[in-house]
Design a protein around this motif. Structure first.
Motif, PDB file in Angstrom:
ATOM      1  N   UNK C 260      -2.690  24.686 -44.587  1.00 55.07           N
ATOM      2  CA  UNK C 260      -3.692  24.254 -43.626  1.00 55.07           C
ATOM      3  C   UNK C 260      -4.310  25.489 -42.993  1.00 55.07           C
ATOM      4  N   UNK C 261      -5.598  25.451 -42.777  1.00 57.23           N
ATOM      5  CA  UNK C 261      -6.313  26.613 -42.262  1.00 57.23           C
ATOM      6  C   UNK C 261      -5.837  27.003 -40.852  1.00 57.23           C
ATOM      7  N   UNK C 262      -5.224  26.083 -40.130  1.00 57.01           N
ATOM      8  CA  UNK C 262      -4.685  26.441 -38.812  1.00 57.01           C
ATOM      9  C   UNK C 262      -3.511  27.407 -38.952  1.00 57.01           C
ATOM     10  N   UNK C 263      -2.814  27.336 -40.051  1.00 55.66           N
ATOM     11  CA  UNK C 263      -1.668  28.208 -40.286  1.00 55.66           C
ATOM     12  C   UNK C 263      -2.076  29.474 -41.031  1.00 55.66           C
ATOM     13  N   UNK C 265      -5.371  31.516 -41.110  1.00 52.25           N
ATOM     14  CA  UNK C 265      -6.753  31.962 -40.867  1.00 52.25           C
ATOM     15  C   UNK C 265      -7.165  33.121 -41.770  1.00 52.25           C
ATOM     16  N   UNK C 268      -9.432  32.562 -46.549  1.00 50.94           N
ATOM     17  CA  UNK C 268     -10.721  31.895 -46.351  1.00 50.94           C
ATOM     18  C   UNK C 268     -10.822  30.558 -47.078  1.00 50.94           C
ATOM     19  N   UNK C 270      -8.396  28.433 -47.473  1.00 52.06           N
ATOM     20  CA  UNK C 270      -7.506  27.398 -46.956  1.00 52.06           C
ATOM     21  C   UNK C 270      -8.347  26.341 -46.263  1.00 52.06           C
ATOM     22  N   UNK C 272      -8.655  22.371 -43.895  1.00 52.86           N
ATOM     23  CA  UNK C 272      -8.003  21.425 -42.984  1.00 52.86           C
ATOM     24  C   UNK C 272      -7.228  20.410 -43.822  1.00 52.86           C
ATOM     25  N   UNK C 273      -6.057  20.063 -43.378  1.00 56.03           N
ATOM     26  CA  UNK C 273      -5.296  19.053 -44.086  1.00 56.03           C
ATOM     27  C   UNK C 273      -4.320  19.616 -45.102  1.00 56.03           C
ATOM     28  N   UNK C 276       1.801  22.678 -43.961  1.00 60.41           N
ATOM     29  CA  UNK C 276       2.256  23.458 -42.823  1.00 60.41           C
ATOM     30  C   UNK C 276       3.117  24.609 -43.351  1.00 60.41           C
ATOM     31  N   UNK C 277       3.340  25.572 -42.495  1.00 60.19           N
ATOM     32  CA  UNK C 277       4.213  26.690 -42.832  1.00 60.19           C
ATOM     33  C   UNK C 277       5.595  26.200 -43.241  1.00 60.19           C
ATOM     34  N   UNK C 278       6.140  25.285 -42.469  1.00 62.92           N
ATOM     35  CA  UNK C 278       7.490  24.800 -42.747  1.00 62.92           C
ATOM     36  C   UNK C 278       7.563  24.150 -44.123  1.00 62.92           C
ATOM     37  N   UNK C 310      -2.124  38.902 -36.803  1.00 62.94           N
ATOM     38  CA  UNK C 310      -1.816  38.862 -38.240  1.00 62.94           C
ATOM     39  C   UNK C 310      -0.840  37.758 -38.650  1.00 62.94           C
ATOM     40  N   UNK C 311      -1.103  36.541 -38.224  1.00 63.44           N
ATOM     41  CA  UNK C 311      -0.198  35.458 -38.600  1.00 63.44           C
ATOM     42  C   UNK C 311      -0.106  35.248 -40.102  1.00 63.44           C
ATOM     43  N   UNK C 315       3.039  35.536 -42.576  1.00 62.86           N
ATOM     44  CA  UNK C 315       3.449  34.357 -43.334  1.00 62.86           C
ATOM     45  C   UNK C 315       3.590  34.684 -44.817  1.00 62.86           C
TER      46      UNK C 315
ATOM     47  N   UNK E 262      -4.345  24.360 -31.417  1.00 61.71           N
ATOM     48  CA  UNK E 262      -4.020  25.222 -32.559  1.00 61.71           C
ATOM     49  C   UNK E 262      -4.823  24.832 -33.795  1.00 61.71           C
ATOM     50  N   UNK E 277      -4.095  17.862 -37.480  1.00 65.65           N
ATOM     51  CA  UNK E 277      -5.156  17.517 -38.417  1.00 65.65           C
ATOM     52  C   UNK E 277      -4.765  16.301 -39.256  1.00 65.65           C
ATOM     53  N   UNK E 281      -6.828  12.727 -39.459  1.00 68.88           N
ATOM     54  CA  UNK E 281      -7.418  12.269 -40.719  1.00 68.88           C
ATOM     55  C   UNK E 281      -6.839  10.917 -41.132  1.00 68.88           C
ATOM     56  N   UNK E 309     -13.159  32.187 -39.714  1.00 64.66           N
ATOM     57  CA  UNK E 309     -13.235  31.415 -40.960  1.00 64.66           C
ATOM     58  C   UNK E 309     -13.607  29.950 -40.720  1.00 64.66           C
ATOM     59  N   UNK E 314     -15.037  23.189 -40.394  1.00 69.94           N
ATOM     60  CA  UNK E 314     -14.559  22.578 -41.640  1.00 69.94           C
ATOM     61  C   UNK E 314     -13.811  21.281 -41.339  1.00 69.94           C
ATOM     62  N   UNK E 315     -13.031  21.288 -40.284  1.00 72.08           N
ATOM     63  CA  UNK E 315     -12.269  20.085 -39.938  1.00 72.08           C
ATOM     64  C   UNK E 315     -13.204  18.953 -39.516  1.00 72.08           C
ATOM     65  N   UNK E 318     -14.572  17.513 -42.535  1.00 72.13           N
ATOM     66  CA  UNK E 318     -13.542  16.738 -43.229  1.00 72.13           C
ATOM     67  C   UNK E 318     -13.374  15.361 -42.565  1.00 72.13           C
TER      68      UNK E 318
ATOM     69  N   UNK F 261       3.699  31.093 -34.930  1.00 73.76           N
ATOM     70  CA  UNK F 261       2.574  31.951 -34.554  1.00 73.76           C
ATOM     71  C   UNK F 261       1.232  31.224 -34.635  1.00 73.76           C
ATOM     72  N   UNK F 262       1.159  30.154 -35.395  1.00 78.86           N
ATOM     73  CA  UNK F 262      -0.085  29.380 -35.450  1.00 78.86           C
ATOM     74  C   UNK F 262      -0.361  28.704 -34.113  1.00 78.86           C
ATOM     75  N   UNK F 272       5.951  33.124 -38.218  1.00 78.61           N
ATOM     76  CA  UNK F 272       5.749  31.952 -39.059  1.00 78.61           C
ATOM     77  C   UNK F 272       7.063  31.175 -39.140  1.00 78.61           C
TER      78      UNK F 272
END
Lengths: 330, 330, 330, 330, 330, 330
Positions: C260-263, C265, C268, C270, C272-273, C276-278, C310-311, C315, E262, E277, E281, E309, E314-315, E318, F261-262, F272
């Motif tokens: 997801x672009x929130x995680x 940035x 480019x 990435x 929405x939707x 997740x990082x996890x 620099x997230x 990551x 976020x 997100x 959605x 970005x 974008x969201x 979407x 971090x997000x 992350x």
């Protein structure tokens, strides 16, 4: 790197070893990290000595100027050693990087003591070199000059300062912070106020009380407005002439906040109405050419605040190279 | 848009169709997209021809300069056609936008070939127009000039270059990258080094070796320091006078990295100590006025690196409009 | 560093030499740069091999993913080798950094060829190591896999892909760009479509035509929505089970745009939707644990677009360390 | 704060109460918030009166200039009251902050009416003070001047304007927006076009039609190019001399978009090729010194667009302090 | 574009004309700009109608939400029409873009009136289409619904709202701002409070007084916490079931501030603890599938505040495509 | 403000005085600054006491966390006192802001001593209040707890910690930095390791050595992975149950780097794979509800690194309000 010079010069390892016989083209190829295996005697011949002084927890405002030594070294690869304006190649001089002065996280007096000791060690060993300290905040200047004085107690030292501020604040308020280095040196008897020349003061960034203290101690200052009318280079030359008539050694300190904030977004204390890049570089080149200028520092540049393409880090690096160009042109 | 000119000029559609009888006030109302329905003969009368050259994968450092043609066109609506300084209205001239030269994602030689062919086609069709190429990185200059030479083989071509760099790197290292266009033209026999005039070199951004190559080939260069002392406009006029005595056609190339980084955050290769905006605009206006300047380009501006209010994109657009003003004042 | 392995592995110097007897605590203390003085035979025992693949001029959109290998290495010092979740210390494994595959500025086919050759050399020498390629854009995956195939022609290779896209675009349009690696491998006969498993597709980022091609070739894909319902880890395990029944070696490719672009940035592409990082870390850990996964890459992370802290670079580094943790837990 | 002056001056509370007997050193210690408990008669003696005018929903482009009054006050603590260039201490003058003119969210005409009423109230009460309005967008200038005219109907008013634009757009298009204040004043009969002097026009930011309207109405304008040749200070002095021969009171309006965009990233309408900081400060100082300049405003500075270290907010504050310095030097 | 529909729908020109016979793959190829040459009768069959509503000067805080319609359209080229999750291709539906509702710079009531008139015109002409309004701030919702009511006075309308706020502020304070649309509709008699369903309230972003007003008027609301426990999709389905039992037509309004900050840095009013997100959605897809949902809007997204970005733009795009997917799946 | 409480609580003036009889709606209207004129006895009844602890020069990395207390207070006006999730209004409780603990620029031990003294003074005076310390870096926790112990020596204190790190580093390396507070408390005998519960550890951010020290001292820790499986709220409840069986008073410390971090770009040490906002708020609410939790702090949030719309500052404020909500629900 376990320096043979002084145990307080901490271990700073470098990425580059010059391949046999290759002439350096970029700055990171030219400046050599000192190595424990190096020949101490030979090292003394280095014309330029760089030392990082990553201390900014002594800054009045929260500052990341401690990150500048690293950012400065990373910027080297963006610069050639050849100065086209003057048609000289810095690579014809020898330059050493002795690493960073070690710092402590919670003991600021110890950090300051380390800087004094490192400065003494450097000026004792590199007797004829130009020692360039890369700050860090402005509190380090008092320490570098104290160390220089310890190494060469017989010499009378003068200071040429590019700054938006007097840096003459009272140490009884908050200790030897970045607002105090010049007063620190006067009050500790290392320097006379009359041996200090400050170029670049302007605007609403100093209190009347500090101006009165400066006058009382005979500190010389030329506001930016007056320097501009006379010409920055001309102003610097005149200051150096006056200073060199009085002192043995001149220490140049460049507080990057002397710059207009449009040119130095990575210096939070820079202000509207400060110097342009061209003006500062002119002044630094003139200072570098003077035979009595034997040490210098660059302070108060916070890379964490710089904008994306790092104009301020690049400018700080350019200031250093311009000073060295002056040395070469002597 | 399927151009009648040349199939390599790709389809670039435009948002605006001028309402009947309305006088254009903004630049996006003035510059007309060429249309397949247009009368080829009539189109030849266009005084200004804009072509986008969105190539930057040939850049040594990662670059988004390929995005400039689009950003440039979007910026048009922020500018009027009326130049108040000179009291002239550009809308009295005719201007065409022929779209972008088509590019390939992974075949850089083909991209370069496309630029040459497009340039040849444009200069063959728009014989008396001023062709303005919007880059892209500096590698495109060699291709635009080669195309011009193909279209007008009998003409001797000279170059006026605003740049922080020589751009004379050896192509055998990394091919025709953005560091090589001037050497490319010399080595391919399109131009003599003595017909090149570079204004703006300064600082530590060129190796000694490149300077020696320049000297060897007789490339003329005036450092920024010397140009400033003489006056930028005066310097440009003198270069043009010398050039015009030797050549038939002058090509103007504006590498935006000639600017000080404070003025051009969107040009990663710009440096501290470069030109001010006012200096560059003065120089470009003088160049635009010279009758032998028949083509120009603007290169190395990366909109992805520009800051939020887009100072660099606006400045790049201003450079173009200033050049056109010069043309109008001839 | 002149590698004894393969002349195409370029000189990449490193800052750190592990002091005698000190146990590494941070990642930059643990991963050792390979050295020409190293014992080739002993080096073969390295369990993890890192190679940088700094190519992104083959990217459809302007990309700075070529800067990730350097950013990745600089990020090491922010991570310890000890994984607290699993109570394992990666420092018990040996890891080598063999530097970057050398790239050419204007010859993309040559860059691709270099990657293939480097991959062949690495997989021939480090027969039992896990080779981790740090991109670069996604075009490098086809090259890394082709090199692996050359080194081990007898092995049937499968791919596990985390991605928002099929990356099955037609190469006849724009060559082997970052949109094509999976099709490239199918069409060059290196892999069967049925040996590919893609996890993470979602939303409006693939055309219907590509989906039809995928179906035609038997490419396996599990949309993010379906993977979430089943559980990412469970999904990965099932894919690996299916794959391992068919192939000898599994190559893991992590296109960071699956996030997801929130995680992310700094990616480019990435969206929405996305994951997740996890979720991604769970999936990568599961993949790392599978005995047939013998190589992996991380692609399409552009540090130039990352935000200040620099997230995304962090990551990307975490993804690598999580993969290695999986390897250690095998 | 319930002001005794005028109920439309809204409640704006301030953080600072000057400790007994302490001499102010910083601007926030010097400028006193007006208080309902204050003595109305004594307040009249204030030499400087600051009023916030947080309106920017009347701006053609989306603008956050409404946030400048707050940002301006927060910036005070970064400036001392002592001007080192001129060796004067502003703290010797009395300065009041009367808070903000109250605004309505959806009724712009009412906002404008409030500004007129506030201006009338201020100029009626503070007869001899210099009233400094902190915008907000440029539409507020017409309202401030209308209020001044209401308070002092017998006086002939002239305007000195620093601006990149004429601000003479036709109100019949979009009402009294930020593009119209000068025309608004002419058409409402408050001022003659011949009593307006605009310094700073340049480039491609005004239509020919507006220039023709300006000529028709006798508006005086000096382009930046011509002002530079003559000297900004000299230009201002000559304008003031001409104006003061014709009018009783001069109103100074500083549209921050007169600045070059490199100096003013927080002014979205600033442009390449505008004034430098030094030029604007010189001009404002000269204006501040003229005895007939009795009111001023600073407009179109959008703090939401400023970069991290807030160069533009600091510059706007510097403009105000420079004006006050001029007043003190009268 | 002079629309045949209604003169208030302003001229918005588009860049693309679909080449003959080509199947659209990207959203900008699919959604067709309406044209004055179009056949009115045929246009009525459009299943999706997009209208831009670029008004945000009615926002309580300074907002650039007026820039979203343009940013939204520019984002189209980053999305395909094919939804892989549901295996449907939106290109099988017809979609029209009727341009933007014209706005006035200083007359907010007139802007609001224009929106009402445009909505009436659209709902009268496109009787069976889904009208999608792209804001702008939340004040536009009241106007769009009023226009819908005028077009279809016999229908009882209900609202499904995703929002962090009630938007039930008292209009007597500051007129019909972005804090008031729901109260506006209740007080003007267009809707019953009991026909409103708000999903997403949470935290400390509503006063107790507003909650009491909501209770008094019977407004239905499900806090985010409760919706999460039940499942967002399940919650939406239940709300729609209740609503559809009462009303003829459901209007969906998506205030993007319902998102966690976020996920939505470009929505200044978004908050910590909001929706993810994926949750939004899911909810929007469920709403899109319901046969009584006949109109929708997306509001309060400020592209000027988005990060580099553009995750939020974008969201927002979407969200729109997900709604349309729901419509297609009906 | 000269506090009657303790001269070390420095002068912090506030902008707001609650108008007679008005019920507060926003947080800045609710929390009252303490005043020297206040009745000491009455003040003791305050249920919530806020104290700023602006120290971050004791941080290992350069940090601006010292700016959070001010940023936190400025953020209050963006939050109402009414919590809609729980339907409670915090304004029914009394809350005092006692200003900031005074700090020294260059004497860190003195800063730490000041914090201890302030904490002792606060806990002695506000015997039954919940004291909320707003950091600053994590070194302040050791000092706040030491002060609490001095004020209530008879009580056994336990700690509930949300953190990505153990914060058990050896103080002999760099003194009582932000990496050491927990070890500081153990080694100074204030707390037993067995009375510490840490929730949120994960990834590669702690060395094995620290884990071994934690085990040796009996520190309790639940990794984020395990907490997630069990449920954050459930985990917190179980920790509190265990703790409350052992101790008299529980101190809650929220190191904001526990967040992913997000969600927390303004916490440079966040990583992350950390907690989501929803998870942290759930945990804090549960902690706030426990009757033995009598003090808390929020640390390591650096507003200078936050992104433009300040998500992290808002989140830090939300954490505080959520804790207070818990207190109210007891």
């Amino acid at each position: 790197m376990k320096s043979f010079l002084y145990p307080k010069i901490n271990s700073h390892s470098f990425t580059w070893v010059r391949p046999e016989g290759r002439i350096p083209e970029k700055v990171h190829e030219w400046i050599q990290p000192i190595d424990s295996a190096a020949d101490p005697e030979k090292s003394k011949e280095a014309e330029i000595v760089v030392v990082g002084v990553p201390l900014s927890r002594s800054s009045i405002s929260a500052s990341g100027a401690s990150e500048f030594p690293d950012a400065f070294r990373r910027a080297w690869k963006g610069f050639t050693t050849y100065n086209l304006d003057e048609d000289v190649d810095l690579a014809e001089m020898t330059a050493l990087d002795v690493g960073d002065v070690p710092m402590h996280v919670t003991d600021i007096p110890r950090c300051h003591e380390n800087i004094i000791e490192a400065s003494t060690a450097l000026h004792s060993h590199f007797v004829n070199s130009k020692v360039c300290a890369i700050g860090g905040d402005h509190s380090i200047t008092a320490m570098m000059v104290k160390g220089l004085k310890k190494a060469k107690p017989e010499e009378r030292i003068g200071i040429l300062q590019f700054d938006t501020h007097f840096d003459l604040r009272d140490m009884s308020d908050n200790g030897p912070s970045n607002g105090t280095p010049m007063r620190n040196l006067i009050e500790s008897g290392v320097l006379n106020g009359t041996d200090m020349y400050n170029i670049g003061l302007h605007g609403f960034f100093n209190t009347k009380e500090l101006k009165q203290y400066a006058d009382e101690k005979g500190v010389n200052y030329i506001t930016l407005g007056r320097a501009r009318k006379k010409g920055i280079e001309e102003t610097v030359l005149q200051c150096l002439e006056e200073l060199s008539a009085k002192v043995d050694t001149i220490y140049l300190t460049v507080d990057m906040d002397v710059l207009d904030i449009a040119y130095a977004p990575g210096v939070p204390a820079s202000t509207p109405g400060g110097m342009t890049t061209a003006e500062l570089l002119d002044g630094v080149l003139a200072a570098g050419r003077h035979p009595k200028v034997k040490a210098m520092d660059i302070v108060c540049l916070d890379p964490l605040k710089d904008t994306a393409v790092q104009p301020t880090v690049k400018l700080g690096t350019h200031v250093f190279l311009t000073f060295v160009t002056g040395v070469m042109l002597r």
